[in-house]
Scaffold this motif. Structure first.
Motif, mmCIF file in Angstrom:
data_model
loop_
_atom_site.group_PDB
_atom_site.id
_atom_site.type_symbol
_atom_site.label_atom_id
_atom_site.label_comp_id
_atom_site.label_asym_id
_atom_site.label_seq_id
_atom_site.Cartn_x
_atom_site.Cartn_y
_atom_site.Cartn_z
ATOM 1 N N LEU A 41 0.880 -1.238 0.286
ATOM 2 C CA LEU A 41 0.079 0.050 0.026
ATOM 3 C C LEU A 41 0.940 1.105 0.114
ATOM 4 O O LEU A 41 0.378 2.350 -0.644
ATOM 5 N N TYR A 42 2.046 1.206 0.657
ATOM 6 C CA TYR A 42 2.783 2.302 0.818
ATOM 7 C C TYR A 42 3.304 2.743 -0.489
ATOM 8 O O TYR A 42 3.370 3.944 -1.091
ATOM 9 N N ARG A 43 3.586 1.633 -1.345
ATOM 10 C CA ARG A 43 4.196 1.875 -2.857
ATOM 11 C C ARG A 43 3.342 2.548 -3.703
ATOM 12 O O ARG A 43 3.275 3.638 -4.429
ATOM 13 N N ILE A 44 1.920 2.033 -3.590
ATOM 14 C CA ILE A 44 0.736 2.496 -4.531
ATOM 15 C C ILE A 44 0.575 4.061 -3.893
ATOM 16 O O ILE A 44 0.373 4.895 -4.949
ATOM 17 N N LEU A 45 0.392 4.159 -2.690
ATOM 18 C CA LEU A 45 0.090 5.566 -2.439
ATOM 19 C C LEU A 45 1.112 6.692 -2.516
ATOM 20 O O LEU A 45 1.051 7.700 -2.804
ATOM 21 N N ASN A 46 2.422 6.191 -2.416
ATOM 22 C CA ASN A 46 3.647 7.002 -2.809
ATOM 23 C C ASN A 46 3.626 7.395 -4.159
ATOM 24 O O ASN A 46 3.781 8.576 -4.602
ATOM 25 N N GLU A 47 3.196 6.612 -5.000
ATOM 26 C CA GLU A 47 3.058 6.797 -6.401
ATOM 27 C C GLU A 47 2.078 7.617 -6.574
ATOM 28 O O GLU A 47 2.239 8.762 -7.682
ATOM 29 N N TYR A 48 0.810 7.805 -6.099
ATOM 30 C CA TYR A 48 -0.192 8.500 -6.265
ATOM 31 C C TYR A 48 -0.307 9.897 -5.466
ATOM 32 O O TYR A 48 -0.977 10.839 -5.911
ATOM 33 N N ASP A 49 0.710 10.083 -4.593
ATOM 34 C CA ASP A 49 0.817 11.152 -3.727
ATOM 35 C C ASP A 49 0.825 12.652 -4.585
ATOM 36 O O ASP A 49 0.338 13.555 -4.277
ATOM 37 N N ASN A 50 1.725 12.363 -5.729
ATOM 38 C CA ASN A 50 2.033 13.509 -6.418
ATOM 39 C C ASN A 50 0.508 13.888 -7.192
ATOM 40 O O ASN A 50 0.546 14.856 -8.048
ATOM 41 N N LEU A 51 -0.314 12.980 -7.506
ATOM 42 C CA LEU A 51 -1.442 13.305 -8.103
ATOM 43 C C LEU A 51 -2.413 14.246 -7.473
ATOM 44 O O LEU A 51 -3.285 14.794 -8.303
ATOM 45 N N ILE A 52 -2.443 14.347 -6.233
ATOM 46 C CA ILE A 52 -3.202 15.172 -5.503
ATOM 47 C C ILE A 52 -3.072 16.918 -5.816
ATOM 48 O O ILE A 52 -1.829 17.290 -5.937
ATOM 49 N N GLY A 53 -4.027 17.278 -6.300
ATOM 50 C CA GLY A 53 -4.103 19.011 -6.391
ATOM 51 C C GLY A 53 -4.837 19.093 -7.511
ATOM 52 O O GLY A 53 -5.444 18.460 -8.299
ATOM 53 N N PHE A 54 -4.352 20.206 -8.257
ATOM 54 C CA PHE A 54 -5.115 20.686 -9.429
ATOM 55 C C PHE A 54 -4.293 20.470 -10.622
ATOM 56 O O PHE A 54 -3.085 20.450 -10.664
#
Length: 449
Positions: free
Chosen positions: A81-94
């Protein structure tokens, strides 16, 4: 004579209890943890504690944003889960859609997309100004990213924004989405560098798999997944095309067959690939107080979004971010300046008159609220700006533009927001934040519009 007593030796990492060691390690990133684990077999074993270490790492980074123990129905490892969320973390925002929207029948007129954490998924919503609701911001969720109980990352797209209730579903998100799969579209979300993302249909015809590349260029083996058709398929089609054009015995049967295949493929494809670029600096900071995404009421009393950006040489430009169906009005800057030097109050008598004689554009309900709160719009400092009129090529007669047509002011208020206006006009467009601390303000869900 007293002898110098050597100081006691500093404790090493091995001297700490295991619980303390795991707590310390939970502050590291995965790459740092990997390097630490390679130093000894004991540390390697220590770094494999899933619930005691990787849960703490996930909770430390995302525990306040999402329910990490419910992703994948709580059946996947926290290291995964850490690997997945770490990949998607940069997706957050506009993010802002790029490319020609007219070429995509499924494109919305709103080019702005906002990704945010949900309880058990990441939700992407189209963001647009409301039409008749003052400063209200329309929010239409259309993409959902989550994980199945077997660790598979899945992304569903709701092209028409019909299922606005999905973010409020219970724990079994994937099951609910699967039940709606005839209405939804499976897509891939692919990073091409850190600030460029591609959303494309997950088509089994080409054997697509979801690809999230590390920041930088896309690897060669990912070409098929990112760009669509495999290179050998493209070359094969080119060869067949020219072979049929030049072959003496060619009767066009193969061309008709290929045309039927393409028509069939067109019917099967429900989503045209779209590209999005991240708006990195969407909030002001002390050094750049005007920077970011803002919203304001225009002279026709409609709401518009504005993006104010600073360039590398100290200039400022403001452009609209709104209805892409009016492209000509959304390329030239609304205002610009090559100097960021503010003039502090008190202002001259002439400048006070220029400010005080102007009407603040705002919805009727806001006017009533602010009638007794004029201190919110007390200008603390001022900046000279120019409009986009002075960027056009002068006419053939060589007549200079009237300075009052191009010259304007920015008035920054005590609460950190600002308004702007031009000398040729008798009004000020007051700016408000679209989002604050990662949360949208004045949100109107699409179902309530």
């Amino acid at each position: 004579m007293e002898k110098n007593v050597p100081p006691p030796p500093s404790p090493s990492f091995n001297d700490f209890p295991e619980d303390v060691q795991l707590c310390i390690l939970s502050f590291l990133h995965s790459s740092e943890l990997s390097a630490f684990a390679s130093t000894s077999k004991r540390f390697l074993s220590l770094c494999r504690h899933d619930h005691r270490l990787w849960y703490a790492m996930c909770h430390r980074r995302w525990g306040s944003k999402t329910q990490i123990n419910k992703w994948g129905s709580g059946k996947i490892s926290y290291k995964h889960l850490y690997r997945i969320l770490n990949e998607y973390d940069n997706l957050i925002g506009f993010w802002r859609r790029c490319g020609d929207s007219d070429s995509n029948s499924n494109s919305s007129s709103a080019p702005l997309v906002f990704f945010e954490w949900g309880p058990i998924c990441i939700t992407g919503s189209r963001i647009s100004p409301s039409r008749n609701s003052g400063y209200g911001v329309m929010k239409k969720p259309f993409i959902y990213i989550s994980v199945t109980s077997n660790g598979e990352e899945v992304t569903y797209l709701d092209p028409d924004g019909k299922f606005t209730m999905i973010p409020n579903l219970k724990e079994d998100l994937i099951g609910e989405l699967g039940a709606l799969e005839s209405e939804l579209i499976r897509v891939n979300v692919s990073f091409m560098g850190k600030f460029h993302v591609v959303v494309e249909e997950n088509s089994g015809f080409y054997g697509f798999t979801r690809v999230v590349s590390s920041p930088g260029s896309v690897r060669g083996e990912e070409f098929e997944n990112v760009y669509g058709s495999p290179p050998d398929r493209i070359m094969s089609e080119i060869y067949q095309y020219f072979a049929n054009r030049t072959s003496p015995g060619g009767n066009g049967a193969s061309r008709r067959q290929r045309r039927r295949e393409k028509e069939k493929q067109g019917r099967m494809k429900r989503w045209e690939t779209q590209h999005f670029v991240k708006i990195v600096n969407c909030s002001p900071n002390p050094g750049r107080p005007l920077q970011g995404l803002w919203k304001g009421i225009c002279d026709d009393m409609s709401l518009d979004f504005y993006l104010v950006s600073y360039d590398d040489i100290g200039g400022i430009a403001c452009r609209k971010v709104g209805d892409s169906s009016k492209p000509l009005s959304y390329h030239a800057p609304v205002f610009w300046t090559s100097s960021t030097t503010f003039i502090e109050s008190p202002f001259s008598h002439e400048e006070d008159r220029l400010y005080n004689c102007r009407l603040h554009l705002q919805p009727p309900d806001e006017a009533e609220v602010n009638r007794d709160r004029s201190d919110n719009r007390t200008a603390s400092r001022m900046l000279f700006i120019n409009s986009s009129y002075d960027l056009v090529i002068p006419d053939l007669d060589g007549n200079a533009l009237n300075p009052r047509h191009v010259e304007g002011r920015i008035w920054q208020y005590r609460n950190g927001t600002f308004g702007f206006g031009f000398l040729k006009d008798n009004y000020i467009i007051d700016m408000k934040h679209i989002a604050k601390d990662g949360h949208l303000l004045d949100t109107i869900e699409s179902g309530n519009s």
